[in-house]
Write an enzyme that holds these catalytic residues in place. Sequence first.
Site, PDB file in Angstrom:
ATOM      1  N   LYS A  23       0.854  -1.186   0.000  1.00  0.00           N
ATOM      2  CA  LYS A  23       0.000   0.000   0.000  1.00  0.00           C
ATOM      3  C   LYS A  23       0.893   1.240   0.000  1.00  0.00           C
ATOM      4  O   LYS A  23       1.951   1.248   0.643  1.00  0.00           O
ATOM      5  CB  LYS A  23      -0.870  -0.054   1.265  1.00  0.00           C
ATOM      6  N   SER A  57      -9.618   1.145   3.178  1.00  0.00           N
ATOM      7  CA  SER A  57      -8.828   1.957   2.282  1.00  0.00           C
ATOM      8  C   SER A  57      -7.751   1.181   1.506  1.00  0.00           C
ATOM      9  O   SER A  57      -7.203   1.717   0.543  1.00  0.00           O
ATOM     10  CB  SER A  57      -8.154   3.079   3.076  1.00  0.00           C
ATOM     11  N   SER A 108      -9.466  -1.305   7.295  1.00  0.00           N
ATOM     12  CA  SER A 108      -8.936  -1.147   5.938  1.00  0.00           C
ATOM     13  C   SER A 108      -8.161  -2.317   5.362  1.00  0.00           C
ATOM     14  O   SER A 108      -7.858  -2.311   4.174  1.00  0.00           O
ATOM     15  CB  SER A 108      -8.056   0.092   5.867  1.00  0.00           C
TER      16      SER A 108
HETATM   17  N1  GLN Z   1     -13.086   3.313   6.842  1.00  0.00           N
HETATM   18  C1  GLN Z   1     -12.391   3.709   8.033  1.00  0.00           C
HETATM   19  C2  GLN Z   1     -12.029   5.161   7.951  1.00  0.00           C
HETATM   20  O1  GLN Z   1     -12.318   5.751   6.965  1.00  0.00           O
HETATM   21  C3  GLN Z   1     -11.170   2.868   8.250  1.00  0.00           C
HETATM   22  C4  GLN Z   1     -10.031   3.241   7.392  1.00  0.00           C
HETATM   23  C5  GLN Z   1      -8.796   2.491   7.727  1.00  0.00           C
HETATM   24  O2  GLN Z   1      -8.845   1.430   8.375  1.00  0.00           O
HETATM   25  N2  GLN Z   1      -7.668   3.051   7.332  1.00  0.00           N
HETATM   26  O3  GLN Z   1     -11.463   5.727   8.824  1.00  0.00           O
END
Ligand code: GLN
Length: 493
Positions: free
Chosen positions: A78, A153, A177
């Site tokens: 990532k 994400s 994520s």
């Molecule tokens: N969807 C969650 C957020 O927007 C988790 C994102 C993540 O785990 N980086 O914060």
Amino acid sequence: MILDKSVSELHELLVQKEVSAGELTKAYIERIRVLDQDLQAYLTVLEQEAQARAAEVDKKIARGGDLGSLEGIPMAMKDNMCTEGVRTSCASKILAEFYPPYSATVTKRLEDAGSILLGKLNMDEFAMGSSTENSAYQKTRNPWDLGCVPGGSSGGAAVAVAADLAAFSLGSDTGGSIRQPAAFCGVVGLKPTYGAVSRFGLIAYASSLDQIGPLTKTVRDNALVMNAIAGYDSLDSTSVRYEKPDYTQFLVNDIKGLKIGIPREYFGEGIDPDVAQGIQAGIQTLRDLGAEISECSLPHTEYAIPAYYLIATAEASSNLARYDGVRYGYRAEAEDVLGMFRKTRAEGFGQEVKRRIMLGTYALSSGYYDAYYLKAQKVRTLIKQDFDRAFEKFDVLLAPTAPTPAFKFGEKSANPLTMYLSDITTVPINLAGIPAISLPAGFVKGLPIGMQLMGKAFNEGVLYRTAYTFEQNTEYHTLKPNLTGEVPAHGSR
Ligand code: GLN
């Protein structure tokens, strides 16, 4: 086709000299060239660097050296993990030209393990989102249905593995994520215990919640990657000194007598009935395999979303203060220095990132700190206590990874609140700091769904054992998306 093989299978092929690291790498690069035009998982592809690394591994094989389990295995990361000299953009304009002068600990550890970095993967900007639609650069598509999001994400990380554009990948999980995109794309994703994997060199979103973890095709592969990346790191002050086990020792096909709790709050309102039904079928499979399963309650679950979005945005507002045009990446031209700060941030950050900086700054402001931030921290403790109590009775808790299968592009992006609510099944785990794994557990309308297993802190082992047993007795993980596009024949010797 060789690229759909697991890490452990590829390792065997390398050892048997049925394929060289160079050939393998070339085949992945070729497949990325063909399929990633549609899928858009990669932000950066490192063709030459990867080939050079592969050549080194091949030299070692020719010399007859012992091959480590990740040696010569092509993978990707990532784009929020620092890679020395390789662009690390966090899918943000503000870091468009950021070439880190150092590598993250996980990058180094994978390098030391001999794996080959194919490139950097798309994500929601600064890891804020649940669909990868917040990337400043491109939309990554779900290989099972190109009209659907891959989750987020770590959308690019899940797609790379699901579509065989890398043998494994690393994602980060602040509130789901790793697990949610793994579920949406039909792969295995682990969020390790907070403190188990070093965050050094991970671009911070919400530091008390962020963890790096592996996305893989199989549970075994997941354990192999954890073997390489986990363990104490003096460069990360939140890294925990613990006896790092060999995670593969937990890969036993036996869960007789294992106590599994089913938190009823994870099957209630907002959960797609088809998803709930699919997970119930998985529960039955585990029961047939000898697990003792009963219902339980995590009573504070309903407060997890508001607590999470207060804490995460508060930490984000502080972490993102450093992007001011002076030290990193993008700088806008302006009359004076204050104007430069303002314009840099206004032009460099996307809409969702700005929304969160504002929310977080508000929650931390002197008049509102007690009412919002402090209150959220107290709720966080209650949520953690829910889990502590449940683990007095159960070895593992089981729930859907996400309330729905992958959704369509644009379906939730117009209303941030509906997007936030889709995180209900994943954020409590980050608030509690415990580990959880998502594994393929069926299909709803042709799209994969994920089963989520949660365990006590530093008990990734019991998750691997349960997940491995489920995987050995089901076939979901063997099913592949039907991708068109010409797949190159691999060269084998
Ligand atoms: N969807 C969650 C957020 O927007 C988790 C994102 C993540 O785990 N980086 O914060």
